[in-house]
Scaffold this motif. Structure first.
Motif, PDB file in Angstrom:
ATOM      1  N   VAL A  42       0.856  -1.187   0.000  1.00  0.00           N
ATOM      2  CA  VAL A  42       0.000   0.000   0.000  1.00  0.00           C
ATOM      3  C   VAL A  42       0.892   1.237   0.000  1.00  0.00           C
ATOM      4  O   VAL A  42       1.790   1.358   0.838  1.00  0.00           O
ATOM      5  N   GLU A  43       0.649   2.145  -0.933  1.00  0.00           N
ATOM      6  CA  GLU A  43       1.442   3.359  -1.006  1.00  0.00           C
ATOM      7  C   GLU A  43       1.114   4.240   0.203  1.00  0.00           C
ATOM      8  O   GLU A  43      -0.055   4.583   0.423  1.00  0.00           O
ATOM      9  N   PRO A  44       2.102   4.582   1.028  1.00  0.00           N
ATOM     10  CA  PRO A  44       1.817   5.247   2.315  1.00  0.00           C
ATOM     11  C   PRO A  44       1.183   6.624   2.196  1.00  0.00           C
ATOM     12  O   PRO A  44       0.358   7.000   3.027  1.00  0.00           O
ATOM     13  N   ARG A  45       1.533   7.405   1.174  1.00  0.00           N
ATOM     14  CA  ARG A  45       1.003   8.760   1.084  1.00  0.00           C
ATOM     15  C   ARG A  45      -0.473   8.779   0.688  1.00  0.00           C
ATOM     16  O   ARG A  45      -1.275   9.512   1.256  1.00  0.00           O
ATOM     17  N   SER A  46      -0.829   7.960  -0.298  1.00  0.00           N
ATOM     18  CA  SER A  46      -2.213   7.936  -0.769  1.00  0.00           C
ATOM     19  C   SER A  46      -3.040   6.835  -0.114  1.00  0.00           C
ATOM     20  O   SER A  46      -4.260   6.812  -0.284  1.00  0.00           O
ATOM     21  N   THR A  47      -2.354   5.927   0.602  1.00  0.00           N
ATOM     22  CA  THR A  47      -2.991   4.745   1.212  1.00  0.00           C
ATOM     23  C   THR A  47      -3.778   3.947   0.175  1.00  0.00           C
ATOM     24  O   THR A  47      -4.866   3.425   0.467  1.00  0.00           O
ATOM     25  N   LEU A  48      -3.227   3.856  -1.034  1.00  0.00           N
ATOM     26  CA  LEU A  48      -3.851   3.096  -2.112  1.00  0.00           C
ATOM     27  C   LEU A  48      -2.954   1.938  -2.520  1.00  0.00           C
ATOM     28  O   LEU A  48      -1.727   2.080  -2.528  1.00  0.00           O
ATOM     29  N   PRO A  49      -3.537   0.803  -2.890  1.00  0.00           N
ATOM     30  CA  PRO A  49      -2.733  -0.328  -3.398  1.00  0.00           C
ATOM     31  C   PRO A  49      -2.355  -0.094  -4.856  1.00  0.00           C
ATOM     32  O   PRO A  49      -2.921  -0.698  -5.765  1.00  0.00           O
TER      33      PRO A  49
END
Length: 203
Positions: A42-49
């Protein structure tokens, strides 16, 4: 009119990709897919996979390009998706029917503190369920219907098919099975222990 249809298709595609990417991520989080270490990130900045979203979008684009080369091959891919959907429904429905007939599902309990419906926990009904015997009848009808649909989904679109018009989705399903079964027994069963259960620890 054409612009309206185009906008609706774009919106539907975004919804489909979002749904498929989240399902891919959740199954990868449970270590149930090849490459789960990357797909579960999960990308930490956008919280998107983002990895799951990118892989899902690329696969969708590549599959859509098949229609440029052969409409028959594209129809086979569509047929394969129908096979996959109804097979997943049939597996879940038949397992629920088996549990109903054997009486392995316990009544729901609102006062129980332990986890239920997990690999090591009890299997319990939720707050709503179809009462017996209607629940079992519904499951039997669902299994029978999906078996019939699955059989006909492998049929070609016309009688007396040639090699160019044959429905090859059965061949693709067989290829997936030949890959998935050895993958599970040789590797996946050692790391896949069922869905990951997230709990809140309150001090």
């Amino acid at each position: 009119m054409a612009a309206l249809i185009t906008i609706l298709n774009i919106c539907a595609t975004i919804s489909f990709v979002a749904t498929a990417s989240r399902m891919t991520w959740s199954f990868a989080r449970d270590r149930g897919t090849p490459g789960w270490k990357y797909l579960s990130k999960v990308e930490p900045r956008s919280t998107l996979p983002l990895v799951s979203i990118g892989v899902t979008a690329i696969i969708a684009v590549l599959l859509s390009l098949i229609s440029l080369g052969s409409s028959v091959a594209f129809n086979d891919v569509v047929s394969l998706s129908i096979n996959g959907l109804y097979t997943s429904y049939l597996i879940g429905n038949s397992l629920l029917l088996y549990r109903r007939l054997t009486g392995d599902i316990k009544p729901s309990s609102l006062t129980q503190d332990t986890l239920t419906n997990t690999m090591d926990g009890d299997l319990r009904w939720g707050a709503f369920r179809i009462p017996e015997p209607f629940g079992t009848i519904n499951n039997i009808f669902g299994c029978a219907y999906m078996i019939v649909v699955l059989i006909f989904s492998f049929f070609p679109t016309a009688t007396n098919p040639t090699a160019a018009t044959m429905n090859y989705s059965s061949l693709m399903v067989g290829a997936v099975i030949l890959f998935a079964v050895p993958y599970y027994f040789l590797y996946a069963r050692k790391i896949y222990k069922g869905p990951v259960v997230e709990v809140d620890i309150r001090g």
